[in-house]
Design a protein around this motif. Structure first.
Motif, mmCIF file in Angstrom:
data_model
loop_
_atom_site.group_PDB
_atom_site.id
_atom_site.type_symbol
_atom_site.label_atom_id
_atom_site.label_comp_id
_atom_site.label_asym_id
_atom_site.label_seq_id
_atom_site.Cartn_x
_atom_site.Cartn_y
_atom_site.Cartn_z
ATOM 1 N N ALA A 114 0.821 -1.217 0.000
ATOM 2 C CA ALA A 114 0.000 0.000 0.000
ATOM 3 C C ALA A 114 0.848 1.257 0.000
ATOM 4 O O ALA A 114 0.478 2.276 -0.586
ATOM 5 C CB ALA A 114 -0.933 -0.008 1.203
ATOM 6 N N VAL A 115 2.008 1.210 0.681
ATOM 7 C CA VAL A 115 2.933 2.354 0.733
ATOM 8 C C VAL A 115 4.343 1.803 0.550
ATOM 9 O O VAL A 115 4.712 0.817 1.196
ATOM 10 C CB VAL A 115 2.829 3.087 2.097
ATOM 11 C CG1 VAL A 115 3.867 4.193 2.194
ATOM 12 C CG2 VAL A 115 1.429 3.660 2.310
ATOM 13 N N VAL A 161 2.439 13.849 -4.648
ATOM 14 C CA VAL A 161 1.515 13.133 -5.535
ATOM 15 C C VAL A 161 1.800 11.645 -5.378
ATOM 16 O O VAL A 161 2.948 11.211 -5.516
ATOM 17 C CB VAL A 161 1.721 13.564 -7.008
ATOM 18 C CG1 VAL A 161 0.725 12.855 -7.918
ATOM 19 C CG2 VAL A 161 1.597 15.077 -7.150
ATOM 20 N N MET A 162 0.757 10.874 -5.059
ATOM 21 C CA MET A 162 0.948 9.427 -4.830
ATOM 22 C C MET A 162 0.303 8.600 -5.918
ATOM 23 O O MET A 162 -0.778 8.922 -6.408
ATOM 24 C CB MET A 162 0.329 9.015 -3.490
ATOM 25 C CG MET A 162 1.217 9.271 -2.308
ATOM 26 S SD MET A 162 0.600 8.420 -0.833
ATOM 27 C CE MET A 162 1.404 6.820 -0.986
ATOM 28 N N GLN A 163 0.968 7.525 -6.266
ATOM 29 C CA GLN A 163 0.448 6.566 -7.239
ATOM 30 C C GLN A 163 0.989 5.187 -6.872
ATOM 31 O O GLN A 163 2.200 5.040 -6.660
ATOM 32 C CB GLN A 163 0.923 6.962 -8.640
ATOM 33 C CG GLN A 163 0.319 6.122 -9.751
ATOM 34 C CD GLN A 163 0.803 6.587 -11.123
ATOM 35 O OE1 GLN A 163 1.936 7.032 -11.283
ATOM 36 N NE2 GLN A 163 -0.053 6.463 -12.113
ATOM 37 N N HIS A 164 0.106 4.203 -6.785
ATOM 38 C CA HIS A 164 0.497 2.830 -6.452
ATOM 39 C C HIS A 164 1.424 2.758 -5.243
ATOM 40 O O HIS A 164 2.454 2.073 -5.270
ATOM 41 C CB HIS A 164 1.179 2.148 -7.654
ATOM 42 C CG HIS A 164 0.390 2.233 -8.922
ATOM 43 N ND1 HIS A 164 -0.961 1.964 -8.980
ATOM 44 C CD2 HIS A 164 0.747 2.578 -10.179
ATOM 45 C CE1 HIS A 164 -1.388 2.133 -10.212
ATOM 46 N NE2 HIS A 164 -0.381 2.515 -10.963
ATOM 47 N N GLY A 165 1.095 3.521 -4.193
ATOM 48 C CA GLY A 165 1.867 3.440 -2.951
ATOM 49 C C GLY A 165 3.160 4.235 -2.944
ATOM 50 O O GLY A 165 3.869 4.279 -1.943
ATOM 51 N N VAL A 166 3.473 4.875 -4.057
ATOM 52 C CA VAL A 166 4.746 5.590 -4.180
ATOM 53 C C VAL A 166 4.477 7.091 -4.317
ATOM 54 O O VAL A 166 3.531 7.492 -5.006
ATOM 55 C CB VAL A 166 5.514 5.093 -5.438
ATOM 56 C CG1 VAL A 166 6.800 5.864 -5.646
ATOM 57 C CG2 VAL A 166 5.800 3.605 -5.313
#
Ligand SMILES: Nc1ncnc2c1ncn2[C@@H]1O[C@H](COP(=O)(O)OP(=O)(O)OP(=O)(O)O)[C@@H](O)[C@H]1O
Length: 354
Positions: free
Chosen positions: A24-25, A222-227
């Motif tokens: 998740a992160v 900005v977050m995407q796919h836990g990154v």
């Protein structure tokens, strides 16, 4: 300024009994300075909520270090303080959510009072404090109302008053405006900004709406796919987005790209050059186009223009096509820089040429 929140190489993996693990992160570094309004944007499932829940250890990280207000809460896979101390530290971090989570059977005042139940202050002091908090969020006259008698925006104000009851230094807002109409959304965002200024409250604002971040934040991740794919000062990220997703969130610039694509920029004449100019409308009082014409004698056409308010600052973006000889074109950048304008030759920038 000192970091009030420091998430260092933070990861959260959910192990599933059936199916693959959910990362998740993943390896997030996030430093929030005291007094920041830090917007964390991303689509649903990006990992925003999981990330911010690690700040007060409602979610234990799988890996990484969590430091809040100078205390290391989590490191080397272990909680670093005992549970009692953690409870006390959590009172320094207020939270508000999309669904206001109010107790519907009790009055507005009692809802706020509830948050003071661990406090050592007297009943009279607590009552006075509740009224002060309700006044702060603009709801003094609703103290004896019940949550169902209030609008969504007013209910969120009650939740904010409750979140501030223990004088936290940090407020985490997890999609707090997502269930509100645009007018109430803006009023709640403005209230958060006001509290940030008046109380020095640090705000972490989780949202899927860029407009919310633009209205109040000074920094953005900005977050995407836990990154976390992009982060920094709002103005910098907004005006020079590097990642495709960021560009999608940054509506204005995306509109600019679309506009530019409709021009045949691959076929500029040798005496033509395209520039992006970005400027604070507070600082730039002269007409940029007029100055270029007057001082350099070049022809300038504006292909795209827009003004956005970022935080409190109106920021202008223009794309201008300048026609002139080699010497004139070379002087354009210097002249614009002298006028406090950020200028980029479009050829120098990959993103517009995708
Ligand atoms: N307790 C859990 N167990 C298993 N998977 C989870 C758990 N909590 C979250 N996830 C998964 O982790 C990922 C990130 O979820 P998270 O709620 O943090 O995202 P988000 O960006 O906040 O999205 P939303 O705004 O929809 O809540 C998602 O794939 C989600 O399904």
């Amino acid at each position: 300024m000192a970091n009030i929140i420091d998430l260092d190489n933070l990861s959260v993996t959910f192990h599933q009994k059936k199916g693959a693990d959910v990362k998740a992160v993943q390896h997030v570094n996030l430093q929030v300075e005291k007094g920041d309004i830090y917007g964390v944007v991303g689509y649903s499932g990006a990992g925003k909520s999981t990330l911010v829940r690690t700040i007060n250890l409602l979610q234990k990280p799988t890996e990484g270090t969590v430091t809040v207000a100078g205390t290391v809460l989590f490191k080397d896979g272990q909680q670093q303080i005992d549970n009692k101390e953690l409870q006390a530290k959590r009172r320094n971090i207020g939270m508000i959510f999309q669904h206001f989570n109010l107790l519907n059977e009790t009055t507005v005042a009692e809802n706020v009072l509830f948050a003071l139940k661990h406090s050592s202050i007297s009943d009279d002091e607590a009552e006075a404090k509740v009224l002060k908090l309700l006044d702060l969020v603009g709801l003094k006259d609703k103290a004896n109302a019940y949550p169902v008698q209030l609008s969504g925006g007013e209910q969120q104000r009650v939740a904010i008053a409750r979140a501030l009851a223990n004088d936290p230094e940090i407020l985490i807002s997890d999609e707090a405006t997502s269930a509100l109409d645009p007018r109430n959304t803006n009023q709640i965002l403005d209230l958060l900004k006001d509290l940030n200024k008046k109380l020095g409250l640090t705000v972490v604002l989780i949202t899927h709406e860029m407009d919310a971040v633009k209205r109040v934040a000074n920094k953005i991740a900005v977050m995407q796919h836990g990154v976390v794919i992009e982060q920094g000062n709002l103005r910098d990220v907004y005006l020079r987005p590097k990642e495709e997703l960021t560009r999608q969130f940054v509506g204005g610039s995306l509109a600019a790209i679309e506009t530019l694509r409709s021009f045949d920029l691959g076929h500029l004449a040798p005496n033509e050059q395209l520039f992006q100019v970005v400027f604070s409308a507070n600082n730039v009082t002269k007409s940029i186009i007029l100055e270029l014409y007057k001082q350099l004698g070049v022809d300038v056409s504006m292909l795209y223009g827009n003004i956005e308010v970022l935080g409190d600052e109106p920021v202008g973006t223009m794309f201008i096509l300048v026609k002139g000889d080699e010497k004139q074109l070379a002087s354009v950048v210097d002249l614009l820089k002298d006028q406090n304008v950020e200028v980029t030759k479009i050829d120098d920038r990959g993103i517009w040429n995708d």
